[in-house]
Design an enzyme around this catalytic site. Structure first.
Site, short mmCIF file in Angstrom:
data_model
loop_
_atom_site.label_atom_id
_atom_site.label_comp_id
_atom_site.label_asym_id
_atom_site.label_seq_id
_atom_site.Cartn_x
_atom_site.Cartn_y
_atom_site.Cartn_z
N THR A 243 -59.97 15.81 -2.17
CA THR A 243 -60.34 14.98 -3.33
C THR A 243 -61.85 14.79 -3.32
O THR A 243 -62.46 14.77 -2.26
CB THR A 243 -59.63 13.61 -3.17
OG1 THR A 243 -58.23 13.82 -3.37
CG2 THR A 243 -60.14 12.57 -4.16
N VAL B 37 -48.75 9.39 -9.80
CA VAL B 37 -50.18 9.14 -9.98
C VAL B 37 -50.69 8.40 -8.75
O VAL B 37 -50.08 7.41 -8.33
CB VAL B 37 -50.45 8.31 -11.26
CG1 VAL B 37 -51.92 7.94 -11.36
CG2 VAL B 37 -50.01 9.09 -12.49
N GLY C 233 -57.68 9.59 0.51
CA GLY C 233 -56.65 9.27 1.50
C GLY C 233 -55.32 9.07 0.79
O GLY C 233 -55.16 9.48 -0.37
N1 ASP Z 1 -56.19 9.78 -2.84
C1 ASP Z 1 -55.62 10.97 -3.37
C2 ASP Z 1 -54.24 10.64 -3.91
O1 ASP Z 1 -53.52 9.90 -3.26
C3 ASP Z 1 -55.49 12.11 -2.41
C4 ASP Z 1 -56.65 12.35 -1.48
O2 ASP Z 1 -57.64 11.63 -1.50
O3 ASP Z 1 -56.58 13.31 -0.70
O4 ASP Z 1 -53.88 11.18 -4.92
#
Ligand code: ASP
Length: 325
Positions: free
Chosen positions: A180, A209, A232
């Site tokens: 991300t 989402v 995260g």
């Molecule tokens: N925070 C993002 C989600 O949960 C994923 C990530 O940051 O890797 O969609």
């Protein structure tokens, strides 16, 4: 026609005008930008760090010239979405059914204005779509097919998913690789802005989402306080309204940026394992109104980079960065 071109040239010679037409800022020397490229379980592709450093050098030059925080958040994230190196835009990872659904948000610290999109299937740059929502509608968030139709009508560029999204085409299964992206910026007006963009968590159920488009959870910006972007396990960031909580610790509790961000990360980390077997580890990058940085994570690593009026661009993975040197 020539008259207009000449007028535009004169204007650009006198006053730098950036992508979205914001006038240049020169009220203060201090500016700062921090970005992340997601959490990591320990390995990092060097090309991601190299990309971030090069991109930050461009943003640093723009900020020195007076570019606005909002324009720089968008420019940084568009570059990462288009790079094909992160879990956002072109290289967004697929959901459990093998197709890409993207989420993104942007927030303007001047007036708490915000825009977001979620579960988008055909948008090339979700961060641009989020900004279109913020600046051209009465709303904050547009979702799914109807949201996509609305942002497309506002001018968001669309792609043919089967041809554009590289990870969908290759059907690469990389359950441990996230990526991300996000950015938080203080500009020379003293304004703060932040944004986040993602393909979401690996193997998500179609329609899920995460935190990335949720204001206060995966993104937040308020002038005079801080701007931040998260990465995260999104369910935890939503339950803990992670970045707004950090801002509130600063606003009402007098904590420093790093103390406040650390408290949000630690609280999620301490909350145990969820129903899906995943825990609350993650990271936040943030900048405060004085240009201090925080890059705090409870995961093994978080890909991130920063630059300021005083600091040349630097990108790293495992540093738990605690303040401006
Ligand atoms: N925070 C993002 C989600 O949960 C994923 C990530 O940051 O890797 O969609």
């Amino acid at each position: 026609m020539l008259k207009y071109i000449a007028a535009a040239l004169m204007l650009s010679a006198a006053t730098p005008v950036f992508a979205q037409g914001s006038p240049a800022c020169d009220a203060q020397e201090t500016f700062a930008i921090i970005v992340h490229g997601g959490t990591s379980s320990g390995e990092v592709r060097q090309e991601r760090l190299d990309f971030i450093e090069t991109m930050l050098a461009e943003r640093r030059a723009d900020l020195a010239d007076g570019a606005s925080a909002l324009d720089m958040v968008e420019a940084a994230i568009v570059a990462m979405e288009d790079s094909g190196l992160f879990n956002a835009g072109k290289a967004a990872i697929t959901n459990a059914q093998g197709f890409v659904e993207t989420d993104a948000s942007i927030m303007d610290g001047r007036d708490l204005d915000a825009g977001a999109v979620a579960s988008q299937l055909r948008i090339r740059n979700p961060i641009r779509a989020a900004r279109l929502v913020m600046e051209n509608t009465r709303h904050v968030m547009m979702v799914g097919d109807r949201g996509e139709a609305a942002v497309t009508a506002l001018g968001a560029e669309t792609v043919v998913p089967e041809e554009y999204f590289t990870r969908a085409i290759e059907k690469v299964k990389e359950p441990k690789e996230h990526g991300t992206v996000g950015a938080a910026v203080l500009d020379r007006c003293g304004d703060l802005a932040a944004g986040t963009s993602t393909g979401g968590y690996d193997s998500k159920i179609p329609g899920r989402v995460g935190d990335s488009p949720i204001i206060g959870a995966g993104v937040y910006a308020a002038n005079g306080i801080m701007a931040g972007s998260a990465t995260g396990h999104g369910e935890y960031f939503i339950r803990h309204t992670a970045i707004r909580s950090a801002a509130a610790r600063m606003e009402y509790g007098g904590q420093s940026l790093t103390e406040a961000v650390r408290a949000s990360i630690d609280t999620m980390d301490a909350s145990g394992t969820g129903r899906d077997g995943r825990d609350g580890r993650g990271g936040i990058v943030a900048v405060d109104a004085d240009g201090n940085f925080a890059a705090v994570h409870s995961t093994v690593g978080m890909i991130h980079g920063m630059a300021s009026d005083e600091m040349a661009p630097t990108a790293d993975m495992t540093n738990d960065y605690r303040g401006k040197p």
